[in-house]
Design a protein around this motif. Sequence first.
Motif, PDB file in Angstrom:
ATOM      1  N   TYR A   1      51.409  28.693  47.105  1.00 42.94           N
ATOM      2  CA  TYR A   1      51.831  29.906  46.420  1.00 42.94           C
ATOM      3  C   TYR A   1      52.947  29.530  45.454  1.00 42.94           C
ATOM      4  O   TYR A   1      53.452  28.411  45.480  1.00 42.94           O
ATOM      5  CB  TYR A   1      52.312  30.964  47.423  1.00 42.94           C
TER       6      TYR A   1
ATOM      7  N   VAL B   1      43.256  39.928  41.721  1.00 50.32           N
ATOM      8  CA  VAL B   1      44.028  39.317  40.640  1.00 50.32           C
ATOM      9  C   VAL B   1      44.089  40.288  39.471  1.00 50.32           C
ATOM     10  O   VAL B   1      43.057  40.711  38.942  1.00 50.32           O
ATOM     11  CB  VAL B   1      43.397  37.977  40.204  1.00 50.32           C
ATOM     12  N   GLU B   2      45.310  40.659  39.074  1.00 52.09           N
ATOM     13  CA  GLU B   2      45.480  41.615  37.983  1.00 52.09           C
ATOM     14  C   GLU B   2      45.801  40.943  36.656  1.00 52.09           C
ATOM     15  O   GLU B   2      45.438  41.447  35.607  1.00 52.09           O
ATOM     16  CB  GLU B   2      46.571  42.622  38.351  1.00 52.09           C
ATOM     17  N   ASP B   3      46.515  39.821  36.704  1.00 46.80           N
ATOM     18  CA  ASP B   3      46.899  39.144  35.467  1.00 46.80           C
ATOM     19  C   ASP B   3      46.928  37.647  35.711  1.00 46.80           C
ATOM     20  O   ASP B   3      47.198  37.198  36.829  1.00 46.80           O
ATOM     21  CB  ASP B   3      48.273  39.634  35.005  1.00 46.80           C
ATOM     22  N   LYS B   4      46.647  36.872  34.662  1.00 47.02           N
ATOM     23  CA  LYS B   4      46.639  35.414  34.779  1.00 47.02           C
ATOM     24  C   LYS B   4      47.618  34.810  33.788  1.00 47.02           C
ATOM     25  O   LYS B   4      47.782  35.312  32.670  1.00 47.02           O
ATOM     26  CB  LYS B   4      45.243  34.863  34.506  1.00 47.02           C
TER      27      LYS B   4
ATOM     28  N   GLU C   1      46.743  27.521  36.602  1.00 50.42           N
ATOM     29  CA  GLU C   1      46.412  28.902  36.287  1.00 50.42           C
ATOM     30  C   GLU C   1      46.970  29.754  37.424  1.00 50.42           C
ATOM     31  O   GLU C   1      46.518  29.660  38.560  1.00 50.42           O
ATOM     32  CB  GLU C   1      44.904  29.074  36.179  1.00 50.42           C
TER      33      GLU C   1
ATOM     34  N   GLY D   1      47.866  33.399  39.174  1.00 54.50           N
ATOM     35  CA  GLY D   1      47.384  34.766  39.223  1.00 54.50           C
ATOM     36  C   GLY D   1      48.448  35.680  39.801  1.00 54.50           C
ATOM     37  O   GLY D   1      49.045  35.379  40.827  1.00 54.50           O
TER      38      GLY D   1
ATOM     39  N   LEU E   1      45.465  29.697  41.016  1.00 57.66           N
ATOM     40  CA  LEU E   1      44.015  29.838  41.056  1.00 57.66           C
ATOM     41  C   LEU E   1      43.320  28.506  40.816  1.00 57.66           C
ATOM     42  O   LEU E   1      42.277  28.237  41.404  1.00 57.66           O
ATOM     43  CB  LEU E   1      43.551  30.862  40.019  1.00 57.66           C
TER      44      LEU E   1
ATOM     45  N   ALA F   1      48.814  38.803  41.710  1.00 58.56           N
ATOM     46  CA  ALA F   1      47.800  39.469  42.505  1.00 58.56           C
ATOM     47  C   ALA F   1      48.403  40.363  43.580  1.00 58.56           C
ATOM     48  O   ALA F   1      49.559  40.221  43.958  1.00 58.56           O
ATOM     49  CB  ALA F   1      46.907  38.428  43.162  1.00 58.56           C
TER      50      ALA F   1
ATOM     51  N   ALA G   1      41.314  32.550  47.093  1.00 56.57           N
ATOM     52  CA  ALA G   1      42.307  33.477  46.555  1.00 56.57           C
ATOM     53  C   ALA G   1      41.651  34.690  45.901  1.00 56.57           C
ATOM     54  O   ALA G   1      42.165  35.801  46.011  1.00 56.57           O
ATOM     55  CB  ALA G   1      43.194  32.763  45.545  1.00 56.57           C
ATOM     56  N   ARG G   2      40.529  34.502  45.245  1.00 62.11           N
ATOM     57  CA  ARG G   2      39.858  35.624  44.582  1.00 62.11           C
ATOM     58  C   ARG G   2      39.286  36.605  45.592  1.00 62.11           C
ATOM     59  O   ARG G   2      39.062  37.762  45.277  1.00 62.11           O
ATOM     60  CB  ARG G   2      38.772  35.117  43.647  1.00 62.11           C
TER      61      ARG G   2
ATOM     62  N   TYR H   1      42.772  38.257  47.424  1.00 64.05           N
ATOM     63  CA  TYR H   1      43.674  38.969  46.523  1.00 64.05           C
ATOM     64  C   TYR H   1      42.899  39.593  45.378  1.00 64.05           C
ATOM     65  O   TYR H   1      41.891  39.054  44.934  1.00 64.05           O
ATOM     66  CB  TYR H   1      44.721  38.014  45.924  1.00 64.05           C
TER      67      TYR H   1
END
Length: 160
Positions: free
Chosen positions: A56, A27-30, A127, A129, A114, A131, A21-22, A25
């Motif tokens: 998802y 990732v802007e916020d968690k 967690e 994300g 994540l 994204a 995923a990292r 995508y």
Amino acid sequence: MARPKPETFDKHKTVAENRRARFDYAVEDKFEAGLALQGTEVKALRAGEATIADSYAEIRDGQAWLINANIPEYSHGNRLNHEPKRPRKLLLHAREIERLLGAVERKGMTLIPLSIYFNKTGRAKVELGLAKGRQSQDKRQYIKDRDWKRDKARILREKG
């Protein structure tokens, strides 16, 4: 007034991680969300059996759901076992759900899990994300940046 949340989450034992995923995508916020689980699901998670590679999260009817996460049946569960790929409810505050829904609808972002882990109190957490999908040229740039950081760290370590 609400207590400020820590930057990193209290991960005591990580059960499953979505490393792909990292890469796919940005990732802007968690967010940290609880999981509503059945009895044998918790035992299967404690055994370390879970995959979230193709999963998802989505928001339906004001509630967040984890879709397509695979928690296999517990080996000693008998007839009381759970369904491995059932949708699981994510436990979030209403304000967090509204914020996520707004970002997904307006900005075209995606909710991806994540990692799944147990915190210090023994609760199963996810967690999430928030994204944005990467294009192939963005992925190439990500690989270049990652390789440069690795080389830079190696050079600094050698020069000392």
